[in-house]
Structure formats: structure tokens, C-alpha cells
Design an enzyme around this catalytic site. Structure first.
Site, PDB file in Angstrom:
ATOM      1  N   SER A  54       4.316  -0.124 -10.753  1.00 23.33           N
ATOM      2  CA  SER A  54       3.639  -0.827  -9.663  1.00 23.33           C
ATOM      3  C   SER A  54       2.325  -1.413 -10.149  1.00 23.33           C
ATOM      4  O   SER A  54       1.889  -1.160 -11.273  1.00 23.33           O
ATOM      5  CB  SER A  54       3.371   0.132  -8.497  1.00 23.33           C
ATOM      6  OG  SER A  54       2.335   1.038  -8.832  1.00 23.33           O
ATOM      7  N   SER A  88      -3.592   0.173  -3.836  1.00 27.34           N
ATOM      8  CA  SER A  88      -3.320   1.446  -4.497  1.00 27.34           C
ATOM      9  C   SER A  88      -3.246   2.568  -3.470  1.00 27.34           C
ATOM     10  O   SER A  88      -4.212   2.807  -2.736  1.00 27.34           O
ATOM     11  CB  SER A  88      -4.421   1.751  -5.522  1.00 27.34           C
ATOM     12  OG  SER A  88      -4.264   3.057  -6.057  1.00 27.34           O
ATOM     13  N   SER A  95      -0.728  -0.827  -9.004  1.00 25.57           N
ATOM     14  CA  SER A  95      -1.907  -0.095  -8.530  1.00 25.57           C
ATOM     15  C   SER A  95      -2.997   0.039  -9.581  1.00 25.57           C
ATOM     16  O   SER A  95      -4.148   0.303  -9.251  1.00 25.57           O
ATOM     17  CB  SER A  95      -1.496   1.301  -8.036  1.00 25.57           C
ATOM     18  OG  SER A  95      -1.100   2.124  -9.118  1.00 25.57           O
ATOM     19  N   LYS A 152      -3.099   7.225 -12.213  1.00 25.34           N
ATOM     20  CA  LYS A 152      -4.342   6.747 -11.602  1.00 25.34           C
ATOM     21  C   LYS A 152      -5.500   7.079 -12.542  1.00 25.34           C
ATOM     22  O   LYS A 152      -5.332   7.711 -13.579  1.00 25.34           O
ATOM     23  CB  LYS A 152      -4.591   7.416 -10.243  1.00 25.34           C
ATOM     24  CG  LYS A 152      -3.459   7.283  -9.235  1.00 25.34           C
ATOM     25  CD  LYS A 152      -3.256   5.877  -8.736  1.00 25.34           C
ATOM     26  CE  LYS A 152      -2.097   5.814  -7.731  1.00 25.34           C
ATOM     27  NZ  LYS A 152      -1.778   4.413  -7.364  1.00 25.34           N
TER      28      LYS A 152
END
Length: 297
Positions: free
Chosen positions: A102, A262, A104, A159
Site C-alpha cells: 500500500s 495511513s 501508507s 510503519k
């Protein structure tokens, strides 16, 4: 996690076959080969030189090879054990590949990036259970980390570490503050987000001397919509400007670099230490853009 379990089962099954072959089946094949070669030699003696096999050495070698050959079920189990074992050890304790699914972490990591994750930097963990067996170094603000998603531990997320245990993290009006100190940021040229087909504001954040780019979309409001119920939610205060959280012991506050695209700790809470998989450190392939290969901040 499911793949780790499958790999572990394959190591056990092929390992049993490998040990059985070394201790039982291989000695049996050797005895059978020796007996077959001895019988061939006796036959050659009985027929005499006139009718003896002119290619006796080659025939003798062929007979031995046929008797020593592994049956198909051992060939597809015991023979693969060393390879599967090496893959299991490397993937579990040294480095593991992941694919970015993705946007994010844009602009740091793009969809389609294949990355490597260091599995020993934060301490070695047992596969499957993820139990830590060595201390390693502590996580630092700014580290890009792969972890098991707290709401579904079969899913891996990636992250950036923003908050350490005990930190007070405030993300108000799209400005990041840690323990009451604003995180310095410098404006960069606008970034064209190919996933959203539009431009986003780009800034360089400085987390204790560690700099990385982040994106903000001015069209997205600063407040958090749809935050889940999660452990230690009382540690967080949501308001019209964003969120303020105190990170509980043994946990971390994670955010994506693409701040308005995100799903991170602002929405689903803190990441327990036992969910940490490792530190992402290298892009080893992106088939649509080979220039992406290399390290990142």
C-alpha cells in the site's frame, strides 16, 4: 506467520526423512550395492574370460549407482532438507523479504517495493511464537519497522516508529510534537502521488537527527475519523485538531509517512513489543523502477 508455520513443518518432515536416510536407508542401499557388485563379480568368474563383460568396470559402476539411488519419496524430502533448513534459519533469524502492498509509507516506500527486514537488530525471536530470546538494541524514533498488526496478527504492517514507551505524542493540526517539543520540519517541493493522482505537500521531518520525508494532503481534515476501540485507548485524547497519546509501557506509537493516507496508531492503537518483526533497511527490487534499489531513511 502462516508461511513461517508451513516452513517449520517442512523443516521437521524433511529433517526426519534426512536423518532416517543417513542412519537407516543409506546404509541399507550401500549393503545392497556391495552385494549386487559382489554377485556380478562372481558371475564374471563363473563365465570365464571368454564370455566376461568387456565393460565390466562401467557395468559395475552402473549397478552400484542404481542400488545407491534414493527412492522418489526420499529424493523429494530428504534431499530438500538442507535447502529448506537454510531458508528457515535465514528467514527466521537474519533477514526476511517483504513486499510493500500500500501507499501508507510514500514517499519513503512505494507500492511494489520489495524490501529486506533485519530480524536480529532488536533481538532474536523464535519463529511462530515471536518470543524474544536475546535483548538486541532498543527501537529508536525514526526506525521503519515491520510488525504484526495488533488487530489481526496474521497480517504484517510496516510503519515508522514515532513514539517510544512513556512518550507523549501529539499530532495536532498536522504538526507532530513529542514530549512537548515540536518535531522540526522543512518544506520540500510538492510530491505527485500517483496512487491518488494528485499533488501532496511534502516536508522533511527531523526525528532526533534522523531525517525523512512525509506527505500531507491539505484537502484532508486534521481530525481522526473512525478510530477503533483498542487496549489503552484511555491514553489517547481525540479532538478536532487530531490526537494526543501517551505511549504505554512495552508499546510503540507508529505512523505512516503518507500521513493522510495511513491507517496507523492514530486509528488502531499501540504496537506491543512482542509484535515487532524487524527493522526494514533495504529495497532489493522494484520491477517497475530499478532505480528504487538501495537503502532508505
Amino acid at each position: 506467520m502462516n508461511f513461517a508455520l508451513i516452513l517449520f513443518v517442512l523443516v521437521i518432515l524433511t529433517g526426519i526423512a534426512w536423518v532416517a536416510d543417513k542412519l537407516v536407508f543409506q546404509p541399507q542401499r550401500r549393503r545392497a550395492a556391495d552385494a549386487a557388485v559382489a554377485e556380478f563379480d562372481r558371475q564374471q568368474q563363473r563365465v570365464g574370460e571368454r564370455f566376461a563383460d568387456e565393460n565390466a568396470p562401467q557395468t559395475r559402476a552402473r549397478i552400484r549407482d542404481e542400488k545407491l539411488r534414493q527412492p522418489w519419496w526420499l529424493e523429494y524430502t530428504a534431499s530438500f532438507f538442507p535447502v529448506i533448513l537454510v531458508v528457515f534459519v535465514v528467514r527466521s533469524f537474519i533477514v526476511e523479504p517483504f513486499k510493500i502492498p500500500s501507499g501508507s509509507m510514500v514517499p519513503t516506500l512505494l507500492v511494489g517495493d520489495f524490501i529486506l527486514v533485519n530480524k536480529f537488530d532488536y533481538g532474536l525471536r523464535l519463529p511462530i511464537t515471536n518470543t524474544k530470546v536475546t535483548r538486541g538494541r532498543p527501537l529508536e524514533r525514526g526506525d521503519v519497522v515491520v510488525f504484526r498488526y495488533p488487530k489481526d496478527e496474521s497480517v504484517d504492517y510496516i510503519k515508522r516508529v514515532i513514539g517510544l514507551p512513556g512518550d507523549v505524542i501529539a499530532y495536532q493540526d498536522k504538526k507532530l510534537t513529542i514530549n512537548g517539543k515540536p518535531v522540526p520540519e522543512t518544506s520540500l517541493p510538492d510530491y505527485f502521488d500517483e496512487e491518488r493522482i494528485g499533488y501532496a505537500k511534502q516536508f522533511e521531518e527531523d526525528l532526533n537527527g534522523r531525517k525523512n520525508a512525509v506527505l500531507n494532503n491539505p484537502a484532508v481534515p486534521p481530525f481522526v475519523v473512525g478510530a477503533d476501540d483498542y487496549p489503552f485507548r484511555d491514553n489517547c485524547q481525540y479532538n478536532s485538531e487530531g490526537v494526543i497519546c501517551k505511549v504505554p509501557p512495552g508499546s510503540y506509537f507508529m505512523m505512516g509517512d503518507n500521513r493522510d493516507n495511513s491507517a496507523d496508531s492514530r486509528y488502531w492503537g499501540f504496537v506491543p513489543d512482542q509484535n515487532i518483526v524487524g527493522r526494514a533497511f533495504f529495497i532489493w527490487m522494484n520491477f517497475s523502477n530499478l532505480k528504487r534499489i538501495g537503502s532508505f531513511n
